[in-house]
Write an enzyme that holds these catalytic residues in place. Structure first.
Site, PDB file in Angstrom:
ATOM      1  N   ASP A  88       0.801  -1.239  -0.124  1.00 20.93           N
ATOM      2  CA  ASP A  88      -0.155   0.193  -0.127  1.00 20.93           C
ATOM      3  C   ASP A  88       0.827   1.325  -0.143  1.00 20.93           C
ATOM      4  OD1 ASP A  88      -2.050   1.530  -0.153  1.00 20.93           O
ATOM      5  OD2 ASP A  88      -2.932   0.863   2.050  1.00 20.93           O
ATOM      6  N   ASP A 123      -3.237   7.563  -3.906  1.00 18.08           N
ATOM      7  CA  ASP A 123      -4.613   8.213  -4.383  1.00 18.08           C
ATOM      8  C   ASP A 123      -5.179   9.238  -3.169  1.00 18.08           C
ATOM      9  OD1 ASP A 123      -4.897   5.640  -3.209  1.00 18.08           O
ATOM     10  OD2 ASP A 123      -6.957   5.989  -3.170  1.00 18.08           O
ATOM     11  N   CYS A 273     -15.666 -22.898  18.694  1.00 16.05           N
ATOM     12  CA  CYS A 273     -14.815 -22.735  17.298  1.00 16.05           C
ATOM     13  C   CYS A 273     -14.121 -23.869  17.298  1.00 16.05           C
ATOM     14  CB  CYS A 273     -14.175 -21.275  17.029  1.00 16.05           C
ATOM     15  SG  CYS A 273     -12.942 -21.280  15.817  1.00 16.05           S
ATOM     16  N   CYS A 278      -8.370 -22.694  18.581  1.00 12.70           N
ATOM     17  CA  CYS A 278      -9.539 -22.731  19.683  1.00 12.70           C
ATOM     18  C   CYS A 278      -9.725 -24.521  19.817  1.00 12.70           C
ATOM     19  CB  CYS A 278     -10.691 -22.247  19.040  1.00 12.70           C
ATOM     20  SG  CYS A 278     -10.658 -20.622  18.614  1.00 12.70           S
TER      21      CYS A 278
END
Lengths: 650, 650
Positions: A88, A123, A273, A278
């Site tokens: 980025d 940008d 999970c 987990c």
């Protein structure tokens, strides 16, 4: 660099080729902060199977130690990661801190110099509270910088970010202009503040506006979207790439991500999970760890959950069940339901990408399901393509067990022996002539017995429209024996034989290929083969030549070359034709698939999955095959198959 | 033997004590076929953490080798499993093969003799296609056998299966009769053929009919339900136990279970699962295994998925989000949506078990959400408990950002300075007086901006009812400045000061404790404490004595002992009272919680989570506390806390 492999509407599975290998999209790129690695890139690769990540070139450039290492050994060495590295540019830092201290050309050059696989332009972040004028200015500046940036990309793929704030017109315009430039990926930028405040409806509008403006062969990256809750809808709308800093940010706040939302660790009674973290760790063990250990474990869990959701989305695309997945997941937050509802505004656009049929059934998930393009397409085609039979009577049935013609066969037989009748079912999808009962999605749909009242009203409206537009001399609803008695009294004259197979051929031809296609049945002696074992229409011969086969799973025809020859006469050019240069047409006539880059024209009515005719520059038939793309896609993709050839002269 | 630990409506987390330890419900008992163990019980325990399983005593008894080993060493040794072993009786074999070769007393004796922890009677499987008469006979026979079976249970817990086919009345009657007998668990039998044909609506009716007839302190086992798709709804309706042979049966067919449905392995492109099996094994590896290895791996996956779903359900119960989970999961199949829709028939029954408020917010998931008991309870209480203020004007607002009184504070101030007005919001839940804007579920709800049209119609009907029943001298909808001008012209006289805090106290007292409770504010000098930092009502003093505290998370009052003293006068017995024997009342007055077994009477209006008054046999106040149960439960549970004491004299 980007090739379409499978799809379900705008949702697609593609392959993006980079200098560090291929990645399959949809893909999530974990964000790696080179100054603070919650999970190292090596662990990501080895433990989580991460093949691509994103880091921030602006941070690297601003941190002397990182900068010199990156310039010397490259960003891959800096991160100790041999997969795909996207970078980025500092735009987000501009959003957070107000400004950044770098020129837009410099940061692109820097990204190229450190060996980034996919760089990003600097940008201008268009904030959600920008006025239209501010947004226009920011977008213009983004486009100007984009134009100047492409010169410096070198060997690197370059991402041209679409801006335009919350103004869909600006987004579409920006996307259209960036499509003209030499970009390889298009992030949709400026959406993080919207994501954070659950403004999903606006995000949906923004994505679709961007897609409309964009070249469809370019991958789309929803910048900053890193929660599994939003992945399904974003993919449905055509996003291919995501990046997540959230996995680590949430972990630092001790928040566990799930595809249905986020929970604070302290609020959980069970991890519920079975991700690798987990299933090996209990809440108690997590609580007893040091803060740093716990953060890392939660971050791993969060990434596992994100990546699992992406894999589930891919499965849904392969299965043709992306709408069902999105509608189910939209129950995670009412704002997602709102976003689902605004999609009806975009129905016509979505329909152009909607597959002709699916492997799986249409499952109803709620009143929103009635706004899927599959429903509107059936209705639109029924009203514009189905030719009303010239019988004296129309007998209507209520919704029945599918396929209708089997359930209602006794009634149909009794009536058609006495009077000249057609038959229709008042179904979920609207009016269904009995002969279309196996045509997708009619037989391939599962809807509840009790529909929501708003859906019932909408069905009633369609049936009213049917009554107005398809007026029959006499129309009755079937009410058992009484209807038969009534018909016998009212209708005189000898009944025509009711030949459902012939009716089916004609109706399916018109619905599938367009009004007039059914006329090929008048061109010769028709022989319809219905194996008694299945009772289902199988093959159609005309004058002894096999022209069509009906597929059991969607009730549509597979076109044979000889059928296409007849269809060429019934449907004037360019209908159902894909035109290619002469050499590829020649190859197609020998059985080679047609690549998108060779397609020069394509009928606007062709949809992914349609059986189409491949023709050369003179419009001569070369082959028949299955389209994998619509017109817009065939004309823009540079890689991949546009038509899979199914029957050819050689 | 069965103790309530937490709950969300009929969905509950309980502890069942057996001779081989305690199990927490909801629980799934994997079925172990002693002749064909896809996964051994030891592996289940060690790899999957299974603490309880079910096997078939009939099969053991019919297989000489198994029988002699079980009689000699016990069923735990036979299975090599030291957890809880439940045994089935052969009823299902009767369903499959037409008959079984054993006496109902003998099979119970046999189960006791081999050391089963929970045995099951040999009931008569009532088939879905039984006529009512056949079903009645079968049910009578089941009850007769049940009665004779209890004598032979010995130390074993015994499961008395509820039959009654698809006839809710028979189910309820059977449940009521079995509740009178010495049983410890109640399976709901005969549902497998309904499960197999997706007849979920009928199953929902059957479960609720059984629950109505049953003693609420008995655990309920949905016999043969082993697919995670059905667990959430079954738990919502009060089922505590499940058993699954499907995990192995599906595995043999190479079908992978997911909470959203079942997929053939061959149709999957990715396992899209991170259970311990799938995160270590690829599709390719599965395909390359031998059939037996693959079956075992898929069976393990299936069990993991089932157990994870149970854990997710438990989390949802703790969170108070069981409705949200059920409504989301109902999107897995339209037949589940149908089942969800029929729950509105049972709204009154479900409301009696519905908690007074929740920790979590009310999330709207679709038009069905409007049929949750929370919605109907608010409306019912509004119409029966809320006292219309005697102002000259009612000003109505459209739905606004929550809490309403903050968003609309400027408008309210302007109006109330000029005219004597009350204020109401036309909300999702119907009419909300401005002073109830923080009362659960008003502020604690998240609904989409665009509601389904069917829900809008229902809201309109409630607002119309409001207009009819709560007629005001003058009612206007707020339309900005114009409304203010209009009111100034129309309404003369000095306005009463608008004191939202006092209004709030009165309205919440009436809504929470019942009509008349607000009168305690007339008994002395009221001082309301609103800390400026939060702007939220905190404490209420009357004549200097602290009587009430308002909870921030649900806008309801915590009752102090001194408040209860006032409430005793305002609300005649038995309102909001839990009566116990004198000794436990004495303990309560010293701060000890009230156990259900000591409760002798309880107001029918008390709901789980309500603040209640504990009184002794003479009706004297002993303590105040939070009820964990409603009346039916307090009077039937033999274990566990009925009222958690919050304030007491000592």
């Amino acid at each position: 660099m980007f090739e379409l492999k499978d799809r379900d509407g705008l949702a697609r599975i593609c392959e993006l080729t980079t200098r560090h290998g291929k990645i399959t999209t949809p893909v999530l790129l974990p964000v790696v902060n080179p100054n603070q690695m919650t999970i190292t890139p090596r662990e990501m690769r080895e433990v989580l199977g991460v093949k691509a990540l994103i880091t921030n070139s602006y941070i690297i450039r601003e941190t002397p130690a990182l900068k010199s290492k990156a310039e010397k050994d490259g960003v891959h060495a800096l991160l100790d990661f041999d997969g795909v590295v996207m970078t980025d540019s500092g735009t987000f830092q501009g959003h957070v801190y107000g400004d950044v201290n770098v020129d837009h050309r410099e940061i692109v050059k820097f990204q190229a110099s450190i060996g980034s696989d996919i760089g990003t332009i600097l940008d201008v972040f268009s904030e959600p509270d920008f006025t239209r004028e501010e947004c226009e200015r920011a977008t213009e500046e983004t486009i100007r910088r984009a134009r100047e940036s492409t010169e410096h990309k070198g060997q690197m793929l370059l991402a041209g970010t679409i801006q335009g704030g919350v103004y869909p017109n600006l987004r579409e315009k920006c996307a259209r202009e960036l499509s003209q430039l030499n970009f390889d990926v298009h992030p949709i930028g400026g959406v993080v503040p919207l994501l954070e405040s659950y403004r999903y409806s606006e995000i949906a509008d923004i994505i679709l506006a961007s897609k409309r403006g964009l070249d469809p062969s370019r991958p789309v990256h929803l910048f900053g979207a890193g929660h599994p809750m939003v992945f399904p809808m974003a993919v449905l709308l055509g996003c291919d790439m995501f990046d997540s800093a959230s996995y680590a940010k949430y972990a630092r706040e001790e928040r566990m991500m799930y595809s249905t939302g986020t929970r604070f660790l302290r609020d959980l009674h069970d991890l519920a999970c079975h991700c690798p973290v987990c299933s090996k760790t209990s809440i108690k063990e997590l609580e007893q760890m040091t803060k740093a250990e716990r953060t890392k474990k939660i971050a791993e869990h969060n990434l596992h959950v994100c990546m699992r959701e992406i894999n589930g989305i891919k499965n849904a695309i392969h299965e043709g069940a992306i709408w069902e997945l999105v509608e189910m997941r939209a129950r995670a937050h009412p704002a997602l339901l709102d976003a689902l509802k605004i999609l009806k505004k975009h129905k016509e656009y979505l329909e152009r990408y909607e597959p002709a049929s699916r492997n799986g059934a249409f499952f109803y998930c709620g009143p929103e399901s009635y706004d899927r393009p599959t429903v509107s397409r059936y209705q639109e085609r029924y009203f514009t393509r189905y030719r009303k039979p010239r019988t004296k009577v129309l007998v209507g049935f209520e919704e029945a067990t599918k396929p209708y013609s089997r359930t209602l066969s006794n009634e149909i037989r009794s009536i058609s022996q006495k009077v000249d009748a057609s038959f229709i079912v008042s179904s979920f999808f609207g009016p269904v002539p009995i002969e279309l009962d196996e045509y997708y999605p009619i037989a391939q749909s599962v809807v509840p017995k009790e529909l929501d009242s708003s859906v019932k009203e909408r069905i009633n409206k369609v049936m009213e429209k049917h009554a107005h537009t398809h007026g029959y001399p006499l129309a009755v609803m079937w009410e058992g024996r009484e209807t038969l008695d009534f018909l016998e009294e009212m209708v005189t004259g000898t009944p025509h034989p009711f030949d459902i197979d012939l009716l089916r051929c004609r109706a399916v031809l018109d619905m599938q290929f367009g009004m007039g296609a059914g006329d090929i049945l008048d061109s010769g002696n028709v022989h319809i083969i219905v194996p008694p074992r299945t009772g289902k229409l199988r093959n159609v011969k005309i004058d002894g030549v096999h022209v069509l086969s009906m597929r059991a799973h969607d009730g549509r025809f597979t076109l044979k070359l000889d059928g296409a020859r007849l269809l060429m006469k019934a449907l004037p050019a360019p209908r159902m034709r894909v035109k290619t240069e002469d050499e590829p047409a020649e190859f197609a006539s020998k059985g080679t698939n047609v690549f998108a880059k060779f397609v020069t024209e394509c009928d606007t009515d062709i949809r992914p999955g349609d059986d189409v005719m491949v023709v050369n520059t003179r419009g001569e038939l070369a082959a028949v095959g299955r389209a994998l793309m619509n017109r817009e896609e065939m004309l823009s993709f540079k890689r991949g198959v546009a038509v899979r050839v199914k029957d050819s002269p050689d």
